[in-house]
Design a protein around this motif. Structure first.
Motif, PDB file in Angstrom:
ATOM      1  N   UNK A  38       0.654  -1.300   0.263  1.00 37.70           N
ATOM      2  CA  UNK A  38      -0.125  -0.034   0.045  1.00 37.70           C
ATOM      3  C   UNK A  38       0.865   1.367   0.169  1.00 37.70           C
ATOM      4  N   UNK A  39       1.911   1.196   0.877  1.00 36.77           N
ATOM      5  CA  UNK A  39       2.931   2.514   0.856  1.00 36.77           C
ATOM      6  C   UNK A  39       3.631   2.659  -0.762  1.00 36.77           C
TER       7      UNK A  39
ATOM      8  N   UNK B  40       1.457   6.580  -7.057  1.00 35.26           N
ATOM      9  CA  UNK B  40       0.407   7.424  -7.570  1.00 35.26           C
ATOM     10  C   UNK B  40       0.791   8.838  -7.379  1.00 35.26           C
ATOM     11  N   UNK B  41       1.657   9.237  -6.356  1.00 31.92           N
ATOM     12  CA  UNK B  41       2.125  10.590  -6.378  1.00 31.92           C
ATOM     13  C   UNK B  41       3.180  10.951  -7.675  1.00 31.92           C
TER      14      UNK B  41
ATOM     15  N   UNK C 190      -1.239  13.549  -5.718  1.00 34.65           N
ATOM     16  CA  UNK C 190      -1.347  12.033  -6.236  1.00 34.65           C
ATOM     17  C   UNK C 190      -1.346  11.312  -4.909  1.00 34.65           C
ATOM     18  N   UNK C 191      -0.553  11.590  -3.757  1.00 28.58           N
ATOM     19  CA  UNK C 191      -0.718  10.826  -2.695  1.00 28.58           C
ATOM     20  C   UNK C 191      -2.325  10.713  -2.051  1.00 28.58           C
ATOM     21  N   UNK C 192      -3.035  11.596  -2.013  1.00 23.41           N
ATOM     22  CA  UNK C 192      -4.286  11.667  -1.474  1.00 23.41           C
ATOM     23  C   UNK C 192      -5.158  10.675  -2.591  1.00 23.41           C
TER      24      UNK C 192
ATOM     25  N   UNK D 197      -7.330   5.099  -3.267  1.00 23.06           N
ATOM     26  CA  UNK D 197      -7.385   3.718  -4.189  1.00 23.06           C
ATOM     27  C   UNK D 197      -6.932   2.571  -3.087  1.00 23.06           C
ATOM     28  N   UNK D 198      -5.680   2.890  -2.553  1.00 26.11           N
ATOM     29  CA  UNK D 198      -5.431   1.956  -1.589  1.00 26.11           C
ATOM     30  C   UNK D 198      -6.284   1.428  -0.594  1.00 26.11           C
TER      31      UNK D 198
END
Length: 81
Positions: free
Chosen positions: A5-6, A12-13, A65-67, A72-73
């Motif tokens: 997940x990390x 994504x970021x 992107x992190x958000x 998504x995760x």
């Protein structure tokens, strides 16, 4: 499993940053001008004509992107359980 997940969130970021830089590149070629103006209203401090403004936009794009990656995760985690 937490490592997956990390990495997903981080990727994504990064993908969002690369897409953002591609949009800025196209803006410099006189394309997507209206889209960049829309991004300027969302990413505070983003100015596509200065290096500092682009750098602020990159930071905002990474945070965005992190958000997105977290959402998504979270959805993947719910589906997998």
């Amino acid at each position: 499993m937490l490592d997956f997940y990390n990495k997903l969130i981080f990727y994504f970021g990064l993908i969002n940053v690369f897409l953002f830089l591609w949009v800025v590149f196209l803006y410099k070629k006189n394309r997507l001008i209206n889209f960049v103006n829309l991004i300027k209203t969302v990413y505070k401090g983003f100015e596509p004509d200065t290096f500092g403004g682009i750098l602020k936009g990159v930071v905002w794009a990474f945070i965005d992107g992190v958000i997105t990656g977290v959402v998504v995760a979270f959805i993947i985690k719910i589906i997998m359980e």
